[in-house]
Enzyme design. Structure first.
Site, short mmCIF file in Angstrom:
data_model
loop_
_atom_site.label_atom_id
_atom_site.label_comp_id
_atom_site.label_asym_id
_atom_site.label_seq_id
_atom_site.Cartn_x
_atom_site.Cartn_y
_atom_site.Cartn_z
CD GLU A 117 -2.70 16.25 -16.79
OE1 GLU A 117 -1.56 15.83 -16.54
OE2 GLU A 117 -3.29 15.99 -17.84
CD GLU B 38 8.83 16.57 -23.01
OE1 GLU B 38 8.15 17.54 -22.65
OE2 GLU B 38 8.33 15.53 -23.50
NE ARG C 39 1.53 16.85 -13.60
CZ ARG C 39 2.10 16.03 -12.75
NH1 ARG C 39 1.70 15.99 -11.50
NH2 ARG C 39 3.09 15.23 -13.14
CE LYS D 179 6.31 17.30 -14.45
NZ LYS D 179 6.37 16.07 -15.18
CG ASN E 191 -0.29 16.83 -21.42
OD1 ASN E 191 0.67 16.09 -21.24
ND2 ASN E 191 -1.36 16.80 -20.65
CG HIS F 89 7.86 11.14 -25.70
ND1 HIS F 89 6.54 11.14 -26.13
CD2 HIS F 89 7.94 12.07 -24.71
CE1 HIS F 89 5.85 12.03 -25.41
NE2 HIS F 89 6.68 12.60 -24.56
CG HIS G 238 0.65 11.36 -26.76
ND1 HIS G 238 -0.02 12.05 -25.77
CD2 HIS G 238 1.88 11.11 -26.26
CE1 HIS G 238 0.78 12.21 -24.73
NE2 HIS G 238 1.94 11.65 -24.99
CE LYS H 226 0.46 13.65 -15.40
NZ LYS H 226 0.25 14.12 -16.78
CG HIS I 16 3.16 16.05 -24.82
ND1 HIS I 16 3.87 17.23 -24.82
CD2 HIS I 16 3.98 15.13 -24.22
CE1 HIS I 16 5.05 17.04 -24.24
NE2 HIS I 16 5.14 15.78 -23.87
NE ARG J 67 -3.92 -2.11 2.10
CZ ARG J 67 -3.70 -3.20 2.82
NH1 ARG J 67 -2.67 -3.24 3.65
NH2 ARG J 67 -4.49 -4.24 2.73
P1 NAD Z 1 14.17 5.58 -21.52
O1 NAD Z 1 13.94 5.43 -20.10
O2 NAD Z 1 13.73 4.49 -22.42
O3 NAD Z 1 15.71 5.87 -21.79
C1 NAD Z 1 16.16 6.07 -23.10
C2 NAD Z 1 17.35 5.17 -23.44
O4 NAD Z 1 18.53 5.71 -22.84
C3 NAD Z 1 17.25 3.76 -22.90
O5 NAD Z 1 17.80 2.88 -23.83
C4 NAD Z 1 18.09 3.80 -21.64
O6 NAD Z 1 18.59 2.55 -21.26
C5 NAD Z 1 19.20 4.71 -22.07
N1 NAD Z 1 19.87 5.44 -21.01
C6 NAD Z 1 19.30 6.06 -19.96
N2 NAD Z 1 20.20 6.76 -19.29
C7 NAD Z 1 21.39 6.55 -19.88
C8 NAD Z 1 22.69 7.03 -19.64
N3 NAD Z 1 22.96 7.91 -18.69
N4 NAD Z 1 23.69 6.59 -20.46
C9 NAD Z 1 23.41 5.75 -21.48
N5 NAD Z 1 22.18 5.30 -21.78
C10 NAD Z 1 21.18 5.69 -20.98
O7 NAD Z 1 13.47 6.91 -22.09
P2 NAD Z 1 13.21 8.36 -21.47
O8 NAD Z 1 13.15 9.25 -22.65
O9 NAD Z 1 14.11 8.67 -20.36
O10 NAD Z 1 11.76 8.21 -20.85
C11 NAD Z 1 10.63 7.87 -21.63
C12 NAD Z 1 9.60 7.28 -20.70
O11 NAD Z 1 9.25 8.27 -19.73
C13 NAD Z 1 8.32 6.89 -21.38
O12 NAD Z 1 7.90 5.65 -20.89
C14 NAD Z 1 7.34 7.98 -20.98
O13 NAD Z 1 6.02 7.51 -20.93
C15 NAD Z 1 7.85 8.35 -19.62
N6 NAD Z 1 7.52 9.73 -19.22
C16 NAD Z 1 6.97 9.91 -18.00
C17 NAD Z 1 6.67 11.18 -17.57
C18 NAD Z 1 6.10 11.37 -16.20
O14 NAD Z 1 5.69 12.50 -15.87
N7 NAD Z 1 6.07 10.35 -15.38
C19 NAD Z 1 6.95 12.30 -18.38
C20 NAD Z 1 7.55 12.07 -19.61
C21 NAD Z 1 7.84 10.79 -20.03
N1 GLY Z 2 4.79 15.07 -18.28
C1 GLY Z 2 3.58 15.75 -18.00
C2 GLY Z 2 3.24 15.81 -16.56
O1 GLY Z 2 4.02 15.42 -15.73
O2 GLY Z 2 2.18 16.24 -16.21
#
Ligand code: NAD
Ligand code: GLY
Length: 367
Positions: A240, A188, A244, A230, A248, A268, A255, A146, A251, A124
């Protein structure tokens, strides 16, 4: 030991929870620093097969005197699923982690999102700390609580709002990040520039024009400013309900483009870059901004090494269809984040399909 430096601290202050975002260099190589942030007697580090060989030993070293377990997932968005989720639960239960344990997410947004979701549900809810290692995760995904996993029928369909105890941004981790991933994170940053406007937008535009890399001296300041922007959005509207959603910006387009190409063509951030251009063009078609801003956004994206045009192979009717299934639909009405000027964006529910279509045509032509 490499030079350890703390550049800045941004606090996220919510009604029931407060946490720091610490922006440093070589913090992972400093066990004392990590130990002052995570003081529990049990930790589970969640990471992936790419990041583990680079940074796992450094983080483990800080927890040599306590129970420190590790879970290494396969690398990729496709592993942000229920199977990985249950692998992490299995490890926690088998290693007898109790409610005072702390999960450490060491990686990009994929690792952060899944670890956060585990933390929000295991017994939990247990504490977790984000150590984001991509630029995108450092300025966006790790902040704001998130958390999610994907479902076979949709991205981020299962998740929660659950804030971390701390976010530790070690800029040294960006030295190993592939350049394409770094550039994707810049999209971003440009989004924050358009949302915040003012001096930040000017500084970002100038810095990108000069060429921004992981080693640039301006990077700590830019990252800290993005974290501040942020944090403000999250503090105003944690779940949101309104404001918030402005995060997007671009986005809805991104998407749809990602879904259209089955997530194969763009990272992305690259899709967000095209989305930002589309959002600016749509704002222009809605007579909110002049052509100059459209050209400026195109230039900034170009300086960042990011795409802006929609390829002419994309069927725009199908793309609009995909946008209509976006999560931001409220009362059957498609809403877009539009720009009145950098620093003044809002949610618009009154975009006609004609206007949208015209903006997309312009985004294909690069007008
Ligand atoms: P990711 O986590 O897939 O990382 C991108 C690539 O870089 C991967 O292959 C990873 O292994 C590699 N990598 C990471 N750090 C590294 C480093 N220091 N050196 C070498 N390689 C490295 O992608 P991302 O762009 O970080 O994140 C995308 C994800 O985040 C998606 O799933 C998306 O939905 C999520 N997201 C969440 C939020 C949120 O608010 N929670 C916001 C934006 C995106
Ligand atoms: N990445 C959008 C949010 O965190 O709301």
């Amino acid at each position: 030991m490499a030079n350890f430096e703390v550049y800045d601290q941004v606090d996220v202050s919510l009604t029931e929870h407060q946490y720091p975002i610490l922006i440093c260099r070589n913090g992972l190589q400093n066990p004392n620093f990590l130990r002052t942030i995570v003081t529990s007697s049990q930790v589970l580090i969640v990471t992936n097969q790419t990041i583990a060989p680079l940074y796992l030993k450094q983080v483990q070293a800080a927890f040599a005197d306590v129970q420190c377990d590790v879970l290494i997932l396969k690398d990729g968005e496709q592993y942000k699923n229920q199977h990985s989720l249950f692998t992490i639960y299995d490890a926690l239960i088998q290693q007898k982690h109790h409610r005072d344990t702390v999960l450490i997410a060491l990686g990009g947004g994929v690792i952060g999102d899944i670890t956060g979701f585990v933390a929000s549900t295991y017994q939990r809810g247990v504490k977790f700390v984000q150590i984001p290692t991509t630029l995108l995760a450092q300025i966006d995904a790790s902040i704001g609580g998130k958390t999610a996993i994907n479902h076979a029928l949709g991205k981020n369909m299962i998740g929660s709002f659950y804030q971390p105890q701390a976010v530790i941004i070690d800029l040294a981790t960006l030295n190993t990040l592939p350049e394409r991933e770094f550039r994707a994170g810049l999209a971003e940053m440009i989004k924050y520039g358009l949302l915040a406007g003012g001096d930040f937008f000017k500084l970002l535009s100038t810095t990108l024009q000069q060429g921004l890399a992981a080693s640039s001296t301006q990077l700590p300041q830019l990252i800290a400013e993005c974290c501040r922007i942020k944090a403000q959005f999250v503090e105003t509207d944690e779940k949101e309900a309104g404001q918030r959603a402005l995060l997007n910006l671009g986005h809805t387009f991104a998407h749809a483009l990602e879904t259209y190409t089955h997530y194969q063509q763009w990272l992305h951030g690259e899709a967000v870059a095209i989305g930002l251009y589309c959002a600016t063009l749509l704002s222009h078609k809605m007579q909110l901004v002049d052509k100059q801003l459209v050209e400026q956004v195109e230039q900034i994206l170009h300086f960042a090494g990011l795409p802006h045009k929609i390829p002419n192979t994309v069927n725009l009717d199908r793309l609009i269809g995909l946008m209509q299934s976006d999560k931001k639909i409220k009362n059957n009405c498609l809403r877009f984040v539009l720009i009145k000027k950098p620093g003044d964006c809002y949610l618009e529910a009154g975009v006609t399909e004609d206007c949208l279509y015209n903006a997309l045509v312009a985004a294909v032509r690069g007008e």
